[in-house]
Design a protein around this motif. Structure first.
Motif, PDB file in Angstrom:
ATOM      1  N   THR A   8      26.028  63.760  -9.733  1.00  0.00           N
ATOM      2  CA  THR A   8      27.177  62.946 -10.135  1.00  0.00           C
ATOM      3  C   THR A   8      26.735  61.910 -11.163  1.00  0.00           C
ATOM      4  N   HIS A  65      34.299  65.140  -8.155  1.00  0.00           N
ATOM      5  CA  HIS A  65      35.572  64.455  -8.400  1.00  0.00           C
ATOM      6  C   HIS A  65      35.915  63.501  -7.270  1.00  0.00           C
ATOM      7  N   TRP A  66      35.789  63.959  -6.034  1.00  0.00           N
ATOM      8  CA  TRP A  66      36.192  63.114  -4.907  1.00  0.00           C
ATOM      9  C   TRP A  66      35.198  61.995  -4.638  1.00  0.00           C
ATOM     10  N   ASP A 117      38.034  59.157   3.257  1.00  0.00           N
ATOM     11  CA  ASP A 117      38.582  59.635   1.990  1.00  0.00           C
ATOM     12  C   ASP A 117      37.636  60.563   1.230  1.00  0.00           C
ATOM     13  N   ILE A 118      36.353  60.199   1.135  1.00  0.00           N
ATOM     14  CA  ILE A 118      35.405  61.024   0.376  1.00  0.00           C
ATOM     15  C   ILE A 118      34.852  62.156   1.230  1.00  0.00           C
ATOM     16  N   LYS A 150      35.187  54.486  -7.332  1.00  0.00           N
ATOM     17  CA  LYS A 150      35.872  53.534  -8.226  1.00  0.00           C
ATOM     18  C   LYS A 150      36.260  52.242  -7.493  1.00  0.00           C
ATOM     19  N   GLU A 152      33.641  60.441  -7.114  1.00  0.00           N
ATOM     20  CA  GLU A 152      33.978  59.476  -8.159  1.00  0.00           C
ATOM     21  C   GLU A 152      35.266  58.726  -7.839  1.00  0.00           C
ATOM     22  N   GLU A 153      36.256  59.427  -7.288  1.00  0.00           N
ATOM     23  CA  GLU A 153      37.505  58.769  -6.923  1.00  0.00           C
ATOM     24  C   GLU A 153      37.282  57.687  -5.869  1.00  0.00           C
ATOM     25  N   GLY A 154      36.409  57.958  -4.916  1.00  0.00           N
ATOM     26  CA  GLY A 154      36.119  56.965  -3.889  1.00  0.00           C
ATOM     27  C   GLY A 154      35.218  55.843  -4.374  1.00  0.00           C
TER      28      GLY A 154
END
Length: 213
Positions: free
Chosen positions: A179, A134-135, A104-105, A141, A137-139
């Motif tokens: 980040t 962004h990606w 995913d990341i 979480k 941080e999305e992963g």
């Protein structure tokens, strides 16, 4: 038996494999493939790995690509210490956490994707850096939620697992790209614990023979 790892010092996928080899105490020859110069597309390397990606791992007469496949091969061929769990449910959860990073990341923050954003899509570097963060941080979480439920010091307790092998290189990338990690305090603490282990320290990008001086 000869072992060779074709990689790039700052490749997080290569970094994962270096950690696993260190945890298993396996000697190997490190051959750097400079992704910035396009060496991965050279005829010699493409004969080994038609996909032209790093890492590529040779173990005797076996040659393997794709870091997650390499990691599972290493764990099965050299089972001590294990990177997975004997319990099938825990094993699946460890794999799932690793795949958040690997599937995913990492793919959307890969160097070839970032180059495409710049050269073909005409994006400015600031926008590309925002994309990258962004990606991550999305992963991070869901990984932070997993980490909060762990007794520590690692992502799934007191044993280093496949998920930890994947999280450390991603934390390195997150810091390199500035980040904001303040929302992920448990991941930060896990990373600190991992970096006390020789296998993780020795696998750091700056410790590699092909690293920039």
């Amino acid at each position: 038996m000869s072992r060779v790892l074709y990689g790039y010092w700052r490749s997080s996928a290569s970094y994962r494999v270096r950690i696993a080899l260190g945890l298993k105490g396996l000697d190997y020859e490190n051959k750097g493939i400079d992704l910035r110069t396009g060496a991965q597309g050279g005829v010699g390397f493409k004969l080994l790995n038609p996909q032209g990606f790093v890492p590529y791992f040779i173990d005797g007469d076996v040659g393997l690509n794709q870091s997650l496949a390499i990691l599972e091969y290493i764990d099965e061929m050299y089972p001590e210490p294990s990177l997975l769990d004997a319990d099938p449910v825990k094993r699946a959860r460890i794999r799932a956490a690793a795949q958040i990073i690997v599937c995913d990341i990492h793919p959307v923050d890969n160097l070839r994707v970032l180059k495409y954003l710049k050269t073909e899509m005409g994006q400015e570097q600031e926008a590309i850096d925002d994309w990258y963060r962004h990606w991550i941080e999305e992963g991070f979480k869901p990984l932070e939620e997993i980490a909060e439920g762990s007794p520590g010091p690692y992502l799934f307790g007191d044993q280093v697992t496949l998920a930890d092998v994947c999280i450390a290189p991603q934390m390195y990338n997150a810091r390199r790209m500035r980040t904001d990690l303040s929302r992920f305090p448990t991941l930060v603490e896990i990373d600190k614990a991992l970096m006390k282990l020789p296998a993780f320290l020795n696998a750091r990008p700056e410790a590699q023979p092909d690293a920039d001086s």
